[in-house]
Motif scaffolding. Structure first.
Motif, PDB file in Angstrom:
ATOM      1  N   THR A  85       0.609  -1.324  -0.300  1.00 31.24           N
ATOM      2  CA  THR A  85      -0.344  -0.088  -0.019  1.00 31.24           C
ATOM      3  C   THR A  85       0.742   1.135  -0.236  1.00 31.24           C
ATOM      4  O   THR A  85       0.562   1.958  -0.680  1.00 31.24           O
ATOM      5  CB  THR A  85      -0.797   0.003   1.419  1.00 31.24           C
ATOM      6  OG1 THR A  85      -1.874  -1.003   1.098  1.00 31.24           O
ATOM      7  CG2 THR A  85      -1.599   1.252   1.006  1.00 31.24           C
ATOM      8  N   ILE A  86       1.754   1.395   1.029  1.00 28.88           N
ATOM      9  CA  ILE A  86       2.545   2.347   0.741  1.00 28.88           C
ATOM     10  C   ILE A  86       3.158   2.994  -0.659  1.00 28.88           C
ATOM     11  O   ILE A  86       3.397   3.893  -1.136  1.00 28.88           O
ATOM     12  CB  ILE A  86       3.801   2.482   2.111  1.00 28.88           C
ATOM     13  CG1 ILE A  86       3.362   2.260   3.108  1.00 28.88           C
ATOM     14  CG2 ILE A  86       5.164   3.658   2.022  1.00 28.88           C
ATOM     15  CD1 ILE A  86       4.371   1.549   4.829  1.00 28.88           C
ATOM     16  N   VAL A  87       3.841   1.632  -0.653  1.00 29.29           N
ATOM     17  CA  VAL A  87       5.030   1.576  -2.371  1.00 29.29           C
ATOM     18  C   VAL A  87       4.263   1.912  -3.693  1.00 29.29           C
ATOM     19  O   VAL A  87       4.222   3.042  -4.426  1.00 29.29           O
ATOM     20  CB  VAL A  87       5.600   0.700  -2.657  1.00 29.29           C
ATOM     21  CG1 VAL A  87       5.984   0.348  -3.792  1.00 29.29           C
ATOM     22  CG2 VAL A  87       6.678   0.021  -1.235  1.00 29.29           C
ATOM     23  N   ALA A  88       2.661   1.630  -3.635  1.00 35.23           N
ATOM     24  CA  ALA A  88       1.567   1.381  -4.687  1.00 35.23           C
ATOM     25  C   ALA A  88       1.489   3.397  -4.130  1.00 35.23           C
ATOM     26  O   ALA A  88       0.945   3.994  -5.190  1.00 35.23           O
ATOM     27  CB  ALA A  88       0.767   0.698  -4.696  1.00 35.23           C
ATOM     28  N   ASP A  89       0.916   3.726  -3.415  1.00 36.35           N
ATOM     29  CA  ASP A  89       0.783   5.109  -2.752  1.00 36.35           C
ATOM     30  C   ASP A  89       1.749   6.512  -3.434  1.00 36.35           C
ATOM     31  O   ASP A  89       1.165   7.101  -3.892  1.00 36.35           O
ATOM     32  CB  ASP A  89       0.071   5.263  -1.585  1.00 36.35           C
ATOM     33  CG  ASP A  89      -1.467   4.386  -1.645  1.00 36.35           C
ATOM     34  OD1 ASP A  89      -1.561   4.010  -2.672  1.00 36.35           O
ATOM     35  OD2 ASP A  89      -1.616   4.349  -0.467  1.00 36.35           O
ATOM     36  N   GLY A  90       2.616   5.769  -3.412  1.00 43.94           N
ATOM     37  CA  GLY A  90       4.027   6.649  -3.185  1.00 43.94           C
ATOM     38  C   GLY A  90       4.557   6.811  -4.747  1.00 43.94           C
ATOM     39  O   GLY A  90       5.212   7.763  -5.398  1.00 43.94           O
ATOM     40  N   LEU A  91       4.533   5.717  -5.223  1.00 48.43           N
ATOM     41  CA  LEU A  91       5.316   5.431  -6.296  1.00 48.43           C
ATOM     42  C   LEU A  91       4.190   5.058  -7.976  1.00 48.43           C
ATOM     43  O   LEU A  91       2.996   5.048  -8.170  1.00 48.43           O
ATOM     44  CB  LEU A  91       6.597   4.285  -6.703  1.00 48.43           C
ATOM     45  CG  LEU A  91       7.716   4.708  -6.020  1.00 48.43           C
ATOM     46  CD1 LEU A  91       8.455   3.503  -5.506  1.00 48.43           C
ATOM     47  CD2 LEU A  91       8.538   5.769  -6.493  1.00 48.43           C
ATOM     48  N   MET A 108       7.790   5.008   4.204  1.00 49.05           N
ATOM     49  CA  MET A 108       7.220   6.496   3.752  1.00 49.05           C
ATOM     50  C   MET A 108       8.303   7.666   2.644  1.00 49.05           C
ATOM     51  O   MET A 108       8.010   8.345   1.504  1.00 49.05           O
ATOM     52  CB  MET A 108       6.034   6.793   3.445  1.00 49.05           C
ATOM     53  CG  MET A 108       5.583   7.983   3.453  1.00 49.05           C
ATOM     54  SD  MET A 108       4.196   8.190   4.345  1.00 49.05           S
ATOM     55  CE  MET A 108       3.033   6.778   5.295  1.00 49.05           C
ATOM     56  N   LEU A 109       9.107   8.323   3.993  1.00 48.06           N
ATOM     57  CA  LEU A 109      10.117   9.099   2.952  1.00 48.06           C
ATOM     58  C   LEU A 109      10.904   9.052   2.295  1.00 48.06           C
ATOM     59  O   LEU A 109      11.259   9.407   1.506  1.00 48.06           O
ATOM     60  CB  LEU A 109      10.758   8.723   4.757  1.00 48.06           C
ATOM     61  CG  LEU A 109      11.578  10.434   4.407  1.00 48.06           C
ATOM     62  CD1 LEU A 109      11.107  11.719   3.551  1.00 48.06           C
ATOM     63  CD2 LEU A 109      12.725  10.606   5.586  1.00 48.06           C
ATOM     64  N   SER A 110      11.386   7.047   2.126  1.00 45.30           N
ATOM     65  CA  SER A 110      12.521   7.581   0.767  1.00 45.30           C
ATOM     66  C   SER A 110      11.700   6.987  -0.230  1.00 45.30           C
ATOM     67  O   SER A 110      12.312   6.786  -0.958  1.00 45.30           O
ATOM     68  CB  SER A 110      12.527   5.125   1.502  1.00 45.30           C
ATOM     69  OG  SER A 110      13.496   5.360   2.884  1.00 45.30           O
ATOM     70  N   ILE A 111      10.116   6.160   0.097  1.00 48.17           N
ATOM     71  CA  ILE A 111       9.530   6.303  -1.077  1.00 48.17           C
ATOM     72  C   ILE A 111       9.171   8.064  -1.802  1.00 48.17           C
ATOM     73  O   ILE A 111       9.615   8.260  -3.204  1.00 48.17           O
ATOM     74  CB  ILE A 111       8.612   5.559  -1.143  1.00 48.17           C
ATOM     75  CG1 ILE A 111       8.246   3.900  -0.902  1.00 48.17           C
ATOM     76  CG2 ILE A 111       7.239   5.384  -1.820  1.00 48.17           C
ATOM     77  CD1 ILE A 111       9.049   3.077  -2.112  1.00 48.17           C
ATOM     78  N   GLN A 112       9.290   8.851  -0.990  1.00 50.81           N
ATOM     79  CA  GLN A 112       8.921  10.552  -1.220  1.00 50.81           C
ATOM     80  C   GLN A 112      10.446  10.706  -2.437  1.00 50.81           C
ATOM     81  O   GLN A 112      10.399  11.303  -2.857  1.00 50.81           O
ATOM     82  CB  GLN A 112       8.703  11.100  -0.317  1.00 50.81           C
ATOM     83  CG  GLN A 112       7.243  10.618   0.388  1.00 50.81           C
ATOM     84  CD  GLN A 112       7.164  12.203   1.112  1.00 50.81           C
ATOM     85  OE1 GLN A 112       7.697  12.348   1.952  1.00 50.81           O
ATOM     86  NE2 GLN A 112       5.421  11.264   1.833  1.00 50.81           N
ATOM     87  N   VAL A 113      11.398   9.886  -1.781  1.00 52.31           N
ATOM     88  CA  VAL A 113      12.918  10.707  -2.203  1.00 52.31           C
ATOM     89  C   VAL A 113      13.112   9.937  -3.392  1.00 52.31           C
ATOM     90  O   VAL A 113      13.655  10.592  -4.198  1.00 52.31           O
ATOM     91  CB  VAL A 113      14.138  10.489  -0.643  1.00 52.31           C
ATOM     92  CG1 VAL A 113      15.116  10.558  -2.262  1.00 52.31           C
ATOM     93  CG2 VAL A 113      14.096  10.878   0.314  1.00 52.31           C
ATOM     94  N   ILE A 114      13.263   8.441  -3.678  1.00 57.24           N
ATOM     95  CA  ILE A 114      12.608   7.959  -5.237  1.00 57.24           C
ATOM     96  C   ILE A 114      11.580   8.595  -6.006  1.00 57.24           C
ATOM     97  O   ILE A 114      11.988   9.040  -7.155  1.00 57.24           O
ATOM     98  CB  ILE A 114      12.659   6.487  -4.889  1.00 57.24           C
ATOM     99  CG1 ILE A 114      13.941   5.613  -3.965  1.00 57.24           C
ATOM    100  CG2 ILE A 114      12.744   5.338  -5.957  1.00 57.24           C
ATOM    101  CD1 ILE A 114      13.731   4.590  -2.939  1.00 57.24           C
ATOM    102  N   GLN A 115      10.736   8.987  -5.303  1.00 57.52           N
ATOM    103  CA  GLN A 115       9.672   9.811  -5.967  1.00 57.52           C
ATOM    104  C   GLN A 115      10.465  10.532  -7.225  1.00 57.52           C
ATOM    105  O   GLN A 115      10.669  11.015  -8.541  1.00 57.52           O
ATOM    106  CB  GLN A 115       8.122   9.649  -5.983  1.00 57.52           C
ATOM    107  CG  GLN A 115       7.114  10.501  -6.139  1.00 57.52           C
ATOM    108  CD  GLN A 115       5.902  10.695  -5.986  1.00 57.52           C
ATOM    109  OE1 GLN A 115       5.668  10.374  -4.529  1.00 57.52           O
ATOM    110  NE2 GLN A 115       4.485  11.009  -6.810  1.00 57.52           N
TER     111      GLN A 115
END
Length: 395
Positions: free
Chosen positions: A161-167, A290-297
């Motif tokens: 869910t976290i990955v799908a919402d962020g990327l 979530m923070l890491s996903i936002q940086v990658i995004q």
């Protein structure tokens, strides 16, 4: 008797005669003065009438000139208004054409969306039938959740869910197969064609629950040792299966589905955290993931922006061309307004001259010329040649 002197009526007759004579003389002088005054007033009235006629002639001339200016201004404004109306009509025709085309396109799109909506409603009806058939299985939900693998899926679902919402779609993959046959829970595509990042969500929840359920210190110590062994085995499996040189990143994430569990691991099991760092495995909580996903995004977005830079540059060039055309048309419209403003300024200048001339006419004083008692005559002719006046200056 006046004192000791006796006065008789006969003595008063000469005095009365003298008084009557003096009164007659004064009356005659007054009549003569009134006659001269009446004559002077008649002369002044004649002069004022002549001045009024001259002023009226000047006003008529000014009125004729103003009417000519107003007619010229009306012609100019009529021409400008006609050009402006023509330009507006052309703009309105173009806009109407564009609006008609847009409405036609929107109508076509609306019909297409309605058709798709009907198809989806049919799919929903079929799905509703499936839901009714699946409602019978809800009764066995408790038995399903008692399975260890099913409970472990909780952490994986939260991670997904976290990955799908962020990327965006395509930037990640779940349960993809690596070259060694391993299937990590999630792989995240990195920018600049770098190898993907592996995320594992198989946290040993059974061992952790044993620690929390332990009632005595010995039982808690035994459960803690078992948790360390399980974590070491799991970290070793991640390092051996998922850290493939050239295929994946040299670092992997171990997802912990709870912030409280993550905090207690860092507080009470520092050795596990250090061992994970040595194995190039980072233990992350939901907030850290979530923070890491936002940086990658953000990095992926920057990469996409660089890839689309030439398209953006082309759009900017088209925008500048549109702005240049708009500036040219604005300047043409400004020149028309400046011409109209110049005509208005000329009209205002003429009006000021008329006002000043009217003030001079109101303040005009007629004086006699060079001692001639009979007065002098001046001929005044208008510029248009339609009015001629003869002004006579007299005392």
């Amino acid at each position: 008797m006046i004192g000791d002197f006796a006065v008789s009526p006969l003595m008063l007759v000469p005095g009365l005669a003298a008084l009557i004579l003096a009164a007659l003389i004064l009356w005659a002088a007054a009549v003569m003065r009134n006659s001269r005054m009446r004559l002077r007033m008649e002369m002044e009235a004649s002069q004022r009438e002549a001045a009024a006629e001259a002023r009226m002639a000047e006003l008529l001339r000014a009125q004729a000139e103003m009417q000519g200016r107003l007619a010229a201004m009306a012609d100019v404004f009529g021409a400008k208004q006609s050009e402006f109306n023509q330009a507006i009509n052309q703009r309105l025709d173009g806009m109407s054409h564009r609006i008609g085309a847009t409405i036609s396109e929107q109508t076509k799109t609306t019909h297409e969306n309605l058709r798709r909506l009907q198809e989806r409603l049919a799919v929903i009806d079929a799905a509703q039938n499936n839901i009714q058939s699946l409602a019978k299985d809800v009764v066995g939900l408790q038995a399903i959740l008692s399975n260890k693998q099913t409970r472990g899926a909780f952490g994986q679902s939260r991670m997904e869910t976290i990955v799908a919402d962020g990327l965006p779609i395509g930037a990640y993959a779940f349960q993809s197969t690596l070259s060694n046959g391993s299937r990590p829970d999630c792989t995240i595509r990195m920018p600049n064609d770098s190898p993907p990042l592996v995320v594992d969500a198989k946290f040993p929840l059974e061992a952790w629950n044993a620690i929390r359920d332990a009632e005595t210190a010995d039982a808690k110590k035994t459960a803690g040792q078992q948790f360390r062994r399980d974590m070491e085995v799991h970290l070793r499996d991640i390092a051996e299966k998922y850290l493939i040189p050239g295929e994946t990143q040299d670092m992997a994430f171990l997802f912990v589905p709870s912030e409280s569990i993550f905090a207690e691991i860092h507080e009470n099991f520092e050795g596990i955290v250090q061992r994970a760092h040595r194995m190039r495995v980072v233990i992350v909580s939901p907030s850290l993931l979530m923070l890491s996903i936002q940086v990658i995004q953000a990095v992926l977005k920057d990469q996409r922006m660089r890839e689309q830079a030439h398209l953006i540059q082309g759009e900017v060039i088209h925008l500048m061309e549109d702005l240049a055309r708009l500036d040219d048309r604005t300047r043409k419209l400004q020149s028309h307004f400046l011409a109209a403003q110049k005509d208005v300024d000329m009209i205002l200048t003429s009006a000021d001259k008329l006002t000043k001339r009217g003030v001079k006419i109101e303040a005009l004083e007629f004086q006699s010329g060079n001692g001639d008692e009979g007065g002098t005559a001046r001929a005044v002719e208008s510029k248009t040649g339609l009015l001629k006046l003869r002004v006579v200056d007299e005392d």
